[in-house]
Design an enzyme around this catalytic site. Structure first.
Site, PDB file in Angstrom:
ATOM      1  N   HIS A   1     -13.797  23.815  68.421  1.00 39.30           N
ATOM      2  CA  HIS A   1     -14.945  22.938  68.660  1.00 39.30           C
ATOM      3  C   HIS A   1     -16.216  23.745  68.839  1.00 39.30           C
ATOM      4  O   HIS A   1     -16.177  24.912  69.217  1.00 39.30           O
ATOM      5  CB  HIS A   1     -14.736  21.992  69.848  1.00 39.30           C
ATOM      6  CG  HIS A   1     -14.643  22.622  71.219  1.00 39.30           C
ATOM      7  ND1 HIS A   1     -13.863  23.696  71.529  1.00 39.30           N
ATOM      8  CD2 HIS A   1     -15.258  22.275  72.382  1.00 39.30           C
ATOM      9  CE1 HIS A   1     -13.986  23.986  72.813  1.00 39.30           C
ATOM     10  NE2 HIS A   1     -14.842  23.132  73.359  1.00 39.30           N
TER      11      HIS A   1
ATOM     12  N   HIS B   1     -17.850  20.380  84.588  1.00 38.77           N
ATOM     13  CA  HIS B   1     -16.784  19.513  84.065  1.00 38.77           C
ATOM     14  C   HIS B   1     -15.600  20.320  83.528  1.00 38.77           C
ATOM     15  O   HIS B   1     -14.503  19.789  83.433  1.00 38.77           O
ATOM     16  CB  HIS B   1     -17.341  18.585  82.978  1.00 38.77           C
ATOM     17  CG  HIS B   1     -17.741  19.294  81.717  1.00 38.77           C
ATOM     18  ND1 HIS B   1     -18.998  19.841  81.526  1.00 38.77           N
ATOM     19  CD2 HIS B   1     -17.037  19.598  80.591  1.00 38.77           C
ATOM     20  CE1 HIS B   1     -19.057  20.414  80.339  1.00 38.77           C
ATOM     21  NE2 HIS B   1     -17.883  20.292  79.748  1.00 38.77           N
TER      22      HIS B   1
HETATM   23  O1  LIG Z   1     -26.160  21.725  78.604  1.00 37.91           O
HETATM   24  C1  LIG Z   1     -25.280  21.072  78.080  1.00 37.91           C
HETATM   25  O2  LIG Z   1     -24.762  20.098  78.613  1.00 37.91           O
HETATM   26  C2  LIG Z   1     -24.878  21.607  76.738  1.00 37.91           C
HETATM   27  C3  LIG Z   1     -23.721  20.955  76.123  1.00 37.91           C
HETATM   28  C4  LIG Z   1     -22.439  21.268  76.797  1.00 37.91           C
HETATM   29  O3  LIG Z   1     -22.373  21.927  77.817  1.00 37.91           O
HETATM   30  C5  LIG Z   1     -21.276  20.780  76.136  1.00 37.91           C
HETATM   31  C6  LIG Z   1     -20.061  21.030  76.615  1.00 37.91           C
HETATM   32  C7  LIG Z   1     -18.908  20.627  75.874  1.00 37.91           C
HETATM   33  C8  LIG Z   1     -17.657  20.945  76.283  1.00 37.91           C
HETATM   34  O4  LIG Z   1     -17.424  21.396  77.496  1.00 37.91           O
HETATM   35  C9  LIG Z   1     -16.479  20.931  75.418  1.00 37.91           C
HETATM   36  O5  LIG Z   1     -16.450  20.196  74.421  1.00 37.91           O
HETATM   37  O6  LIG Z   1     -15.555  21.708  75.715  1.00 37.91           O
HETATM   38 FE   LIG Z   2     -16.060  22.992  77.352  1.00 40.71          FE
END
Ligand SMILES: O=C(O)CCC(=O)/C=C/C=C(\O)C(=O)O
Ligand SMILES: [Fe+2]
Length: 314
Positions: free
Chosen positions: A179, A115
């Site tokens: 964050h 993402h």
């Molecule tokens: O394995 C997971 O999904 C751990 C949590 C995670 O990857 C969270 C990502 C959050 C962001 O990308 C963000 O806030 O930038």
């Molecule tokens: Fe992130």
């Protein structure tokens, strides 16, 4: 040889645990305005600087930076899955040019992005395959990391290469600002978590669902004020955005320890913005606009957006 820049925070929690409707509407308006700017500009090439969250890059071989010559989006959370239209030869030439500028960068002919890159592409272009795109991974969650200065120099070297292509280029920085979502650390991890961080590629659907559920639960606890995660730091975030607008070289004085201390463990994603601004700076003086900033606890994020262009183009 025109260039434009868009930098924006991302969150895997959008659509899972959203802030109040007025805040969400404001974010969506800012995102729609950015997309309208990008579509009107109609780039011939997008370069997206983005982190990964243990989906495509693991400690079995963790580079500080990697250029993708071919890439797929894995589609974690609600992000789009599928191939990215990467001009492979151009990406290879970019890596060659960066190496020739004394900046060490890895090259991947089978990159997986999450993402971190996909959300920015969807927000800014409406999909993964609207424009040719070169993804540039910047390690922002897996210590040890390169310095912020090195991210700036990587961006500059890529910017000099881009200027020589003569293409209408869009550079994107995805992530930040302060964050600390629950991304695990290798130091002190259990054997099971360590194995996931070292070699956790392509988890089972159950494994992925458990990760995503943990993130959602953490966001709910953080918003309720019942969390040990690092607090958001609006003052630090706005100072960082000001540096991007008018004092890029000042990032050279920001140490990795200070970033963790002031912004939280994932605040290191600001290096995606730094690299994007570095690329823009290679085209000469620029003018940047702060489009949005707000601490959004539901997304565990100091959430910001900026765009910029060379002064000559404004
Ligand atoms: O394995 C997971 O999904 C751990 C949590 C995670 O990857 C969270 C990502 C959050 C962001 O990308 C963000 O806030 O930038
Ligand atoms: Fe992130």
């Amino acid at each position: 040889m025109p260039i434009r820049l868009e930098c924006l925070s991302h969150t895997p929690l959008q659509g899972y645990f959203d802030p109040a409707p007025d805040v969400l509407n404001e974010v969506e308006r800012v995102q729609a305005a950015a997309r309208a700017r990008v579509l009107a500009y109609d780039p011939e090439l997008v370069v997206v600087f983005a982190p990964d969250h243990y989906n495509g890059f693991f400690y079995d071989l963790m580079p500080p930076f990697c250029i993708g010559a071919a890439a797929d989006s894995i589609g974690d959370y609600k992000s789009l899955a599928g191939p990215l239209p990467v001009p492979g030869a151009l990406a290879r030439d970019m890596a060659q040019s960066v190496l020739a500028a004394d900046i060490d960068v890895a090259l991947s002919w089978r990159m997986q992005v999450d993402h971190g890159a996909a959300q920015a592409l969807e927000v800014l272009t409406g999909g993964l395959d609207r424009f040719p795109v070169i993804p540039v991974f910047i390690n922002s969650v897996a210590p040890p990391m390169a310095t912020l200065r090195r991210a700036r120099l990587l961006g500059e070297a890529i910017g000099r290469f881009l200027a020589r292509t003569g293409k209408r280029v869009l550079v994107v920085g995805s992530g930040g600002i302060s964050h600390e979502p629950p991304v695990p650390l290798l130091a002190g991890a259990s054997d099971e978590v360590a194995e996931r961080l070292i070699a956790g590629r392509n988890p089972t659907p159950e494994g992925r669902a458990a990760r995503q559920a943990r993130t959602l639960a953490a966001a709910k606890a953080f918003t309720a004020g019942d969390s040990g995660l690092h607090p958001l730091n609006p003052e630090w975030d706005l100072a960082f955005m000001e540096k991007m607008a008018s004092e890029l070289l000042a990032v050279d004085g920001m140490t990795n320890d200070a970033i963790t201390r002031d912004g939280g463990r994932s605040a290191h994603e600001i290096r995606a913005w730094v690299a994007a601004f570095g690329a823009l700076s290679a085209y000469g003086p620029y003018r940047a606009t702060n489009d949005f900033y707000r601490p959004i606890p539901e997304w565990i994020a100091g959430f910001g957006a900026m765009h910029a262009a060379p002064v000559a183009a404004a």
